[in-house]
Motif scaffolding. Structure first.
Motif, PDB file in Angstrom:
ATOM      1  N   ALA A 250     -29.877 -18.427  64.091  1.00 29.31           N
ATOM      2  CA  ALA A 250     -29.087 -19.050  65.154  1.00 29.31           C
ATOM      3  C   ALA A 250     -28.219 -18.015  65.864  1.00 29.31           C
ATOM      4  O   ALA A 250     -28.003 -18.098  67.083  1.00 29.31           O
ATOM      5  N   THR A 251     -27.723 -17.046  65.117  1.00 27.34           N
ATOM      6  CA  THR A 251     -26.917 -15.975  65.703  1.00 27.34           C
ATOM      7  C   THR A 251     -27.743 -15.150  66.683  1.00 27.34           C
ATOM      8  O   THR A 251     -27.286 -14.813  67.782  1.00 27.34           O
ATOM      9  N   VAL A 252     -28.986 -14.839  66.289  1.00 22.25           N
ATOM     10  CA  VAL A 252     -29.885 -14.077  67.175  1.00 22.25           C
ATOM     11  C   VAL A 252     -30.151 -14.852  68.461  1.00 22.25           C
ATOM     12  O   VAL A 252     -30.067 -14.306  69.565  1.00 22.25           O
TER      13      VAL A 252
ATOM     14  N   ALA B  98     -29.160 -14.107  72.500  1.00 24.94           N
ATOM     15  CA  ALA B  98     -30.126 -14.095  73.601  1.00 24.94           C
ATOM     16  C   ALA B  98     -29.652 -14.994  74.741  1.00 24.94           C
ATOM     17  O   ALA B  98     -29.749 -14.631  75.925  1.00 24.94           O
ATOM     18  N   ILE B  99     -29.123 -16.165  74.398  1.00 22.40           N
ATOM     19  CA  ILE B  99     -28.627 -17.103  75.417  1.00 22.40           C
ATOM     20  C   ILE B  99     -27.469 -16.484  76.194  1.00 22.40           C
ATOM     21  O   ILE B  99     -27.393 -16.581  77.428  1.00 22.40           O
TER      22      ILE B  99
ATOM     23  N   SER C 100     -27.052 -22.830  68.353  1.00 24.49           N
ATOM     24  CA  SER C 100     -27.019 -21.591  69.137  1.00 24.49           C
ATOM     25  C   SER C 100     -26.408 -21.815  70.510  1.00 24.49           C
ATOM     26  O   SER C 100     -25.618 -20.993  70.992  1.00 24.49           O
ATOM     27  N   VAL C 101     -26.771 -22.921  71.148  1.00 22.49           N
ATOM     28  CA  VAL C 101     -26.210 -23.226  72.467  1.00 22.49           C
ATOM     29  C   VAL C 101     -24.704 -23.426  72.369  1.00 22.49           C
ATOM     30  O   VAL C 101     -23.930 -22.898  73.189  1.00 22.49           O
ATOM     31  N   GLY C 102     -24.258 -24.170  71.359  1.00 20.14           N
ATOM     32  CA  GLY C 102     -22.823 -24.392  71.175  1.00 20.14           C
ATOM     33  C   GLY C 102     -22.078 -23.100  70.907  1.00 20.14           C
ATOM     34  O   GLY C 102     -21.020 -22.838  71.497  1.00 20.14           O
TER      35      GLY C 102
END
Length: 494
Positions: free
Chosen positions: A94-96, A100-101, A225-227
């Motif tokens: 999720a960190t990766v 990227a986002i 990841s988005v959050g």
């Protein structure tokens, strides 16, 4: 734009100050990184490795020299459920993805959106963070030995009084050394860094997160990841603005977004959790004399060196010394002038500032507080603009024609006033609507104009709209229905 001169100034324009301030930041980062790891439900080394990796990488790729980024509570609280339900490896994945986002957001120039954050929201953000920083120290001040208060008071005295003797060495660093020495020499029994958790004894190594490379994995980590990406960017951009104001220098917000993305993306492959900019540590850095990229870089390197090589010495640093530093940051971060401004500033600005503070402190959610503040600012602005609106009219001598003159902005907030200003039941042969002093902004504004025109036409009144400026004409031509053959039927249907 890159230049050799700017590069040298960013890295080597303040070497001594950056190295000393970086050392202070590194010492203050250790207990915080451990605490944030505990919040996320992971081993302390995850937060410590993240703080090292993010600090080093953001110093190279970030857009705000002198700002400190590392593992933070703002992102840690978003990881709890993911770690609990799916495990540590999914956190790394999720960190990766979050990185990227964030990088994509930077390349898309979303950092420019900071211009929509009002000064009232910024003040509320800063004040809320100052309060949260202070509240975070309370566990170290409640139910503790009496000597804890003595050491905190002594450290604060050194922090504020030592600069009167000399500013050659940052007073927070002097406070850490002096309080640690006093605790060791006199055998004072208080909590120390070692009580926070075990320090790692090796450097981080590269590895791929041990998760299936499937759509199901993406489905699991994407919401987190988005959050993390959104909250991380928001706090980083807001902190960058605060550092801009403290140093009276500009920063590249889009580059900062990309830098945060790169830092988090790489950190996920080295066993670290996602992080972002830290207003508290950035405040320590600036107030200790740090200005350049070297300060953040050295903070990361010094952090890793201290936990791996000097772990036994770092573990004995009393927590009261670090608590005193964070209290100093809290006091220095809070905008005390804003309390006086509550009386002198416009009431709506004060409401926005207070709402931001209350929501952030109540929820411990920076994003929620800032979004609420921006929303309130937008609503108040729309309401104010809607009030700068008027419609006047004159009737011809023969009583057969009336000319309406519209002044101001016609959009969703003023559309109702616009419609109510016209008497469509008045017996007339012709109506002229003069909008040469007005601007029609949106679909609602065009719809209001259509509704008035069609009501007059339905009553058998010839209606003409004159004076549209070029921008309004384009909007009306694109969205209007008044000239369509079935316009009256469409209007009746709505």
């Amino acid at each position: 734009m890159f230049s050799t001169q700017n590069w040298k100034a960013d890295w080597f324009g303040n070497v001594r100050g950056d190295l000393l301030s970086g050392l202070v930041v590194a010492l203050a980062l250790i207990p915080e990184a451990i605490a944030f790891s505990i919040i996320a439900g992971v081993d302390p080394q995850v937060g410590l490795y993240a703080s090292f990796s993010i600090a080093v990488l953001i110093s190279i790729f970030g857009g705000r020299p002198g700002m400190i980024s590392a593992a933070t509570a703002a992102t840690a609280v978003l990881m709890v459920t993911l770690v609990r339900d799916h495990g540590l490896q999914y956190l790394f994945a999720a960190t990766v993805l979050a990185g990227a986002i964030q990088a994509i957001a930077g390349f898309a120039r979303l950092g420019d959106l900071m211009r929509f954050v009002s000064r009232s929201v910024m003040t509320g953000f800063v004040n809320a963070l100052a309060i949260l920083i202070f509240l975070a120290q309370l566990p170290e001040l409640i139910g503790v030995p009496a000597m804890t208060y003595v050491l905190v008071a002594a450290a604060l005295a050194i922090i504020y009084l030592f600069p009167y003797l000399t500013k050659a060495v940052p007073s927070p660093l002097v406070a850490i050394v002096a309080v640690t020495a006093a605790a060791l020499v006199f055998g004072i029994d208080v909590r120390n860094v070692g009580d926070m958790g075990q320090l790692p004894s090796s450097v981080p190594t590269f590895f791929l997160p041990d998760v299936p490379f499937t759509f199901e994995t993406l489905r699991i980590i994407a919401p987190y990841s988005v959050g993390i990406a959104m909250v991380g960017l928001l706090e980083s951009l807001m902190t960058a603005q605060v550092v801009d104001d403290l140093t009276d220098t500009p920063s590249d917000k889009n580059r900062e977004c990309v830098g945060q993305g790169i830092a988090n993306f790489v950190t996920g492959f080295f066993g670290g959790m996602a992080g972002c900019a830290m207003i508290g540590q950035s405040g320590i850095n600036i107030r200790s004399g740090g200005r350049g990229r070297l300060s953040c870089f050295f903070a990361g390197v010094a952090l890793l060196f201290m936990i791996v090589v000097l772990g036994d010495w770092v573990a004995v640093i009393p927590m009261p010394a670090l608590v005193a530093i964070m209290i100093m940051v809290s006091i220095g971060t809070f905008d005390w002038g804003s309390l006086k401004s509550l009386v002198t500033h416009p009431r709506r600005s004060s409401v926005v500032m207070l709402a931001t503070v209350i929501i952030v402190v109540w929820t411990h959610n920076l994003a929620l507080g800032v979004f609420a503040g921006v929303l309130l600012s937008g609503l108040f602005f729309a309401s104010k603009i809607a009030q700068i609106f008027a419609v006047s009219s004159t009737r011809s001598v023969d009583g057969r024609e009336r000319t309406y003159v519209v002044e101001g902005q016609v959009f969703f907030a003023s559309a109702g006033q616009f419609i109510e200003a016209f008497d469509t039941r008045e017996p007339l042969a012709r109506v002229v609507i003069d909008v040469s002093r007005a601007h029609i902004w949106d679909l609602t504004g065009v719809g209001a104009l259509d509704k008035v025109v069609l009501r007059f036409r339905k009553a058998g009144v010839e209606t003409e709209v004159i004076g549209l400026n070029a921008a309004s004409q384009t909007t009306v031509d694109k969205l209007t229905i008044q000239n369509r053959a079935d316009a009256l039927e469409m209007s009746a249907g709505h």
